[in-house]
Design a protein around this motif. Sequence first.
Motif, PDB file in Angstrom:
ATOM      1  N   ALA A   1       2.807   5.227   0.196  1.00 43.32           N
ATOM      2  CA  ALA A   1       2.929   3.814   0.530  1.00 43.32           C
ATOM      3  C   ALA A   1       2.203   2.932  -0.462  1.00 43.32           C
ATOM      4  N   VAL A   2       1.146   3.491  -1.134  1.00 45.34           N
ATOM      5  CA  VAL A   2       0.384   2.687  -2.074  1.00 45.34           C
ATOM      6  C   VAL A   2       1.171   2.463  -3.349  1.00 45.34           C
ATOM      7  N   ARG A   3       1.878   3.497  -3.762  1.00 45.79           N
ATOM      8  CA  ARG A   3       2.590   3.392  -5.021  1.00 45.79           C
ATOM      9  C   ARG A   3       3.809   2.497  -4.886  1.00 45.79           C
ATOM     10  N   LYS A   4       4.169   1.860  -5.981  1.00 41.15           N
ATOM     11  CA  LYS A   4       5.435   1.149  -5.993  1.00 41.15           C
ATOM     12  C   LYS A   4       6.541   2.199  -6.095  1.00 41.15           C
ATOM     13  N   PRO A   5       7.583   2.105  -5.259  1.00 46.01           N
ATOM     14  CA  PRO A   5       8.636   3.128  -5.261  1.00 46.01           C
ATOM     15  C   PRO A   5       9.261   3.297  -6.635  1.00 46.01           C
ATOM     16  N   THR A   6       9.445   4.528  -7.035  1.00 46.44           N
ATOM     17  CA  THR A   6      10.022   4.848  -8.334  1.00 46.44           C
ATOM     18  C   THR A   6      11.260   5.709  -8.165  1.00 46.44           C
TER      19      THR A   6
ATOM     20  N   TYR B   1      -1.544  -1.710   2.402  1.00 46.92           N
ATOM     21  CA  TYR B   1      -1.878  -1.314   1.036  1.00 46.92           C
ATOM     22  C   TYR B   1      -3.322  -0.826   0.954  1.00 46.92           C
ATOM     23  N   ILE B   2      -4.230  -1.565   1.592  1.00 46.06           N
ATOM     24  CA  ILE B   2      -5.637  -1.173   1.586  1.00 46.06           C
ATOM     25  C   ILE B   2      -5.824   0.154   2.327  1.00 46.06           C
ATOM     26  N   GLU B   3      -5.136   0.325   3.454  1.00 44.39           N
ATOM     27  CA  GLU B   3      -5.239   1.582   4.197  1.00 44.39           C
ATOM     28  C   GLU B   3      -4.754   2.760   3.357  1.00 44.39           C
TER      29      GLU B   3
ATOM     30  N   GLU C   1      -9.158   6.404  -3.268  1.00 49.37           N
ATOM     31  CA  GLU C   1      -9.191   5.775  -4.585  1.00 49.37           C
ATOM     32  C   GLU C   1     -10.122   4.560  -4.578  1.00 49.37           C
ATOM     33  N   PRO C   2     -10.895   4.360  -5.651  1.00 49.43           N
ATOM     34  CA  PRO C   2     -11.759   3.176  -5.732  1.00 49.43           C
ATOM     35  C   PRO C   2     -10.940   1.922  -6.023  1.00 49.43           C
ATOM     36  N   PHE C   3     -11.376   0.797  -5.523  1.00 49.86           N
ATOM     37  CA  PHE C   3     -10.688  -0.473  -5.777  1.00 49.86           C
ATOM     38  C   PHE C   3     -11.641  -1.624  -5.467  1.00 49.86           C
ATOM     39  N   ALA C   4     -11.222  -2.825  -5.790  1.00 49.21           N
ATOM     40  CA  ALA C   4     -12.001  -4.030  -5.495  1.00 49.21           C
ATOM     41  C   ALA C   4     -11.106  -5.002  -4.745  1.00 49.21           C
ATOM     42  N   VAL C   5     -11.674  -5.684  -3.762  1.00 44.42           N
ATOM     43  CA  VAL C   5     -10.928  -6.677  -2.988  1.00 44.42           C
ATOM     44  C   VAL C   5     -11.532  -8.051  -3.244  1.00 44.42           C
TER      45      VAL C   5
ATOM     46  N   VAL D   1      -6.046  -7.219  -4.267  1.00 42.67           N
ATOM     47  CA  VAL D   1      -6.586  -5.862  -4.256  1.00 42.67           C
ATOM     48  C   VAL D   1      -6.472  -5.350  -5.690  1.00 42.67           C
ATOM     49  N   PHE D   2      -7.615  -5.252  -6.352  1.00 44.97           N
ATOM     50  CA  PHE D   2      -7.632  -4.902  -7.762  1.00 44.97           C
ATOM     51  C   PHE D   2      -7.678  -3.386  -7.960  1.00 44.97           C
TER      52      PHE D   2
END
Length: 633
Positions: free
Chosen positions: A287-292, A443-445, A452-456, A509-510
């Motif tokens: 769900a996080v990835r953009k569908p390819t 997306y955050i979930e 995975e690390p990220f910044a909000v 969400v960076f």
Amino acid sequence: MKPYGDPVAGVNASPVPEAHTRLLSGFGDILERRALTPLFQPIADLRTGDIVGYEGLIRGPVDSQLFSPEVLFRVAGASGRSLELESLCRAAHIARFHELGLEGKLFLNVSPEVLLHPAQGLDILHQRSGAGDDGIGSLVIELTESASTSSYDRLRQAAADYRSYGLQVAIDDLGAGFSSLRLWSELRPEFVKIDKYFIRGLESDPVKRQFVRSILEIARQSCSLVIAEGIETLAELEAVIRIGIPLGQGFYLSRPAGMPARKLPQSLLETMAAMSEHRGDRAISVAVRKPTARSILRSVPVVEHSARTNEVYEIFKQQADLQALVVQRHGKPIGLINRLRMLERLARPYHRELYGGKPCSQFIENEPLVVDHATSLQELGHLITEVSPQHLSDGFIIVEDGRCIGVGNGQDLIREITQMQLKAARYANPLTQLPGNVPVSEYIEGLLRAGEPFAVCHCDLDNFKPFNDLYGYLKGDEVIQMTADLLRECTDPDKDFLGHVGGDDFIIVFGSADWRERCETILQRFMPATQSIYKQADVLAGGYTTRNRQGQEVFHDLVTISLGITTIPGNTGLSSHFVAELAASAKAQAKKTAGNAMFVERRSTPREIPARQREPGASELADLRARRVAASG
């Protein structure tokens, strides 16, 4: 009911009247000659990649209207000979299973009527014992029900009787029938097969995922093993493994065949092993990835360009649902052979004799569309519709590092893009068309599940209400749209996720490592981007004066932007709601400083202190003041 067959598209609901007699006659001939072809589809352990058994499927004579099992059993029902046909199918499967020396369990589709028919029950036991002592080690009765029944007591007793002879029970198509949950409760089967409807698109449908998780939990409590039917794409396989379903079956793993695979391809085993390693908190969230293009990939046979046409014909004959296969030269794909067009040409007089021994590459009709597995569905859709529209019907080849890993088709592509558009439209902000609260949270979930690390970054406009009151809501909408455009320009669509969560609030969400530099760019460019909306006098004054409810004049600064950022390391175990609280708290701290400002939450373990209870330290306030950008620039 799905006895010994998988649904075949394009079959009419019932035979036309003038062909009815001919079909009945042909059906009688099939039973008399036992002209049935048993096929076997592997069932794999998704944790180890081992093949643990096979489901028996049946086909009638090739090039006959009765080739399809759906038509075959419909005619059997119309002629009152369903039990006879089922008996012949079982006998054919058990004998062939023994003849091939296949290992593991043999799953045989059995209708409830057979289980409740004493003579048929004896027939099953006789057929099983007839395979020899070294034959069927474990026979599984796969019970499919398409109509309600009130004979639960008799079914339960029949199941117990069969178990006493060493047979096991499976419920097929769970979720598709009238009373499959009741059957589960009554029969307590060793295996439960989830209907392929719930597997199709599982990776992008949260409702289906919740349904499947619930089924898995019930199975654990009742000591049943769950089998996911109809796994047809890599994305579906990944979703099934991520949820924790132990067993799987479907075209992506292996197609039904008269000579079935005894083990899965090595490349697939390596893929499954990598997925299993990342199951649970380390799972890579689809769900996080953009569908390819990989999300709609279908596995098909690959043949060399020098392979004879008759060899390809036999492949299509063995795999009735196969619509196309890939032709390669020296490991590189060079084209597709379409099933219908090839068979149509070979059906012409003398064409089989003329072309059967020649290379199959002569049946490649068009220059193939070859796309990398990482191509986004949006890019793929544009490529096909704008450049090569014929590939919507022909299909396209999907490669990884130049090697063919499967094909895609226009139907799957259109379905996935349509679902994406519908979901985006459902949750999009009507003013900016950016994703709203629900997609942002999902997306955050997904990132949290993936570890995975990220910044909000929570973005909020300052002094927006008095501006909106003075200049009017149209100007207010213009400021919000300008802000959305600026945030789009300062984020990477391949790494970052931008949402509009209501009013003048935005969330970024960076995934970009340079998120701090991007935020500073937002602060620097905000005033020049919005200056044109003010009256010149207000720009020179740095604000404007309005009267409050008490009639007193109040000076308001120009609209500015505040950015509150919190960084989330991998594997924190946090929830998306708590992450939202952290970002909102950081935004509140940023708004305490006048002008365009950014506040970065520095806590290394965000879960230690609730965000709403924490005040910034001296070093953080110093950082905030140092990064303040005045409204005047």
